[in-house]
Design a protein around this motif. Sequence first.
Motif, PDB file in Angstrom:
ATOM      1  N   ASN A 204       9.044  74.877  -6.381  1.00 14.13           N
ATOM      2  CA  ASN A 204       8.839  74.606  -7.804  1.00 14.13           C
ATOM      3  C   ASN A 204       9.619  75.549  -8.699  1.00 14.13           C
ATOM      4  OD1 ASN A 204       6.919  72.482  -7.334  1.00 14.13           O
ATOM      5  ND2 ASN A 204       5.449  74.066  -6.750  1.00 14.13           N
ATOM      6  N   ASN A 205      10.521  76.330  -8.103  1.00 14.28           N
ATOM      7  CA  ASN A 205      11.363  77.221  -8.894  1.00 14.28           C
ATOM      8  C   ASN A 205      12.802  77.161  -8.378  1.00 14.28           C
ATOM      9  OD1 ASN A 205      12.273  79.033 -10.736  1.00 14.28           O
ATOM     10  ND2 ASN A 205      11.242  80.815  -9.871  1.00 14.28           N
ATOM     11  N   LYS A 232      13.992  73.299 -12.006  1.00 14.41           N
ATOM     12  CA  LYS A 232      13.300  74.123 -12.998  1.00 14.41           C
ATOM     13  C   LYS A 232      14.284  74.694 -14.026  1.00 14.41           C
ATOM     14  CE  LYS A 232       9.527  76.408 -14.357  1.00 14.41           C
ATOM     15  NZ  LYS A 232       8.375  75.681 -14.950  1.00 14.41           N
ATOM     16  N   ARG A 233      15.462  75.086 -13.539  1.00 12.36           N
ATOM     17  CA  ARG A 233      16.438  75.721 -14.419  1.00 12.36           C
ATOM     18  C   ARG A 233      17.862  75.321 -13.989  1.00 12.36           C
ATOM     19  NH1 ARG A 233      12.183  78.995 -15.615  1.00 12.36           N
ATOM     20  NH2 ARG A 233      11.171  80.014 -13.846  1.00 12.36           N
TER      21      ARG A 233
END
Length: 559
Positions: A204-205, A232-233
């Motif tokens: 999740n990251n 996420k990013r």
Amino acid sequence: MMAKLWILVAVAVFLETVSGASLGVVYTEGGMVEGKNVRLRIGRFMDIFKGVPFAAPPGTFEKPKPHPGWDGVLKTTEYARRCLQVNLIMTETRGSEDCLYLNIWVPQGRSLSSGLPVMVWIFGGGLLVGGSMGANFLDNYLYDGQEIADKGDVIVVTLGYRVGTLGFLSTGEPDLPGNYGLWDQQAAIAWVHRNIRAFGGDPNNITIFGESAGGASVSFQTLTPHNKGLIKRAISQSGVAICPWAVNRNPRKFAEEVAIKVKCPTDDSMAACLKMTDPVDLTMAGTLSLSSSADHPLVFNLLLSAVLDGDFLPDEPHNLFHNAADIDYIAGINDMDGHIFTALDVPSINSPLVNTPVCAVLEDVKRLLGSYTKEKGKAGLDNAYSTYTSTWGSNPSQETIKKTIVEIGTDYIFLIPTQTALYLHASHAITGRTYSYVFSQPNRMAGIGRPYPSWVGADHADDLQYVFGKPFATPLGYWPRHRNVSRYMISYWTNFARTGDPNVGENSVPVNWPEFTDGEKFLEINSKMNKNYVGEKMRLRYVNFWASVFPSLPTVVSE
């Protein structure tokens, strides 16, 4: 007594060496894989997995499919081959069709890592060449993830995706829709999301990052609806989805040229014939012209690119930024990103100043601007010329004029689209944060005679060596200032991957980097940076011209 002491030290070192954490065999959805564990220093190790399959060998002009799996333990200690592509001088091919593999670097201490941020790298190369599989030049592997993983305490993943004809040829119709390379990237991101927990990562990251065509690919991956919840990013270096070279809106024209070269018809049976053609022949038929001039800049030759297929890209990229509303985003450029391109379009910019008549250089400015503003005719050229010469004074130097040519290329090809993408991301953001930068570490080849004059700043791809920690991995080729800028970039990038804020994480940074939404702020990154290297409204005069004035002029020639 001394002998006993040495024995104790030797035993301690031995125990340290053998007792470090190692993943050993890892269970993935396709089967078991075993990489290699290397000792970096006392108390620090790295698990490295090379050539892990994330999809089956792809069919020609087909989306990637799940890998069928394997029996036993797959030894993942050697890089796979890069995807089939032309060589740099486009005289033959290299690589393999069977190329959908990825590589993973996992940092370890004395105990196994868990919940680490994950950074997935997408390489550049104009969507025509490139790879993340082993040495790029001699024994130097540019995209080795070890320095980032170690210094930032993150998992680094690099991947392969189809390029050139096999990755991006399209008829513009459902029979050969294109974007196969983007689908490969998406399949790799989805595989990482499903499997990275077994390697100690946090699914999740996930941060995706890339440069040039890889930066544009990162942008596409945040805009497609197919990655909802996976990313996420994201970090786009020198490339976004709205760059003028990133989307081909008339792909059939080039597809017909390829078909003619491989002796396929150009009627309704073209796609079927192309799918049955030898992939090597298809790859060679997709070579692009590298010849260019100020009247026909190189950027217009990049015809193998993404297409609006109604699936991966259901709309124009600028209409898809709502899909990135919850993704934290960094985007930036190098201050002379356009140099490598304008040096091909206008070779005189790299020639000794005394050898080029000023009138000839002035004519080059007009010709290049005329090419970029062709659709608006004389009004476009006149407005552009007055904008770029407004600060020259009555007697500009050759150096000033040549720098302006590079600025024109940098603005048109990279800076203006990147600034536009930042505006669009910020305006659609819900939880996603937005950060802007310009990288300005001077080119290492500048000021030593050929090939570059002393005034050349950061050229296209100059940032890569610092992001991947080459000043640390190969220290003899760099000065301390280069290690400084590399440390800064790795700190900002990995802090961002960890927290969504490049200033907050496990690594200290030299300057606080404000969000873009705080007055359109940006950070200038180089080895000398301090608080004075925070700016605002990057190249506002030129952004305003290209984003507001130029589009408002009447179109006289269709693109």
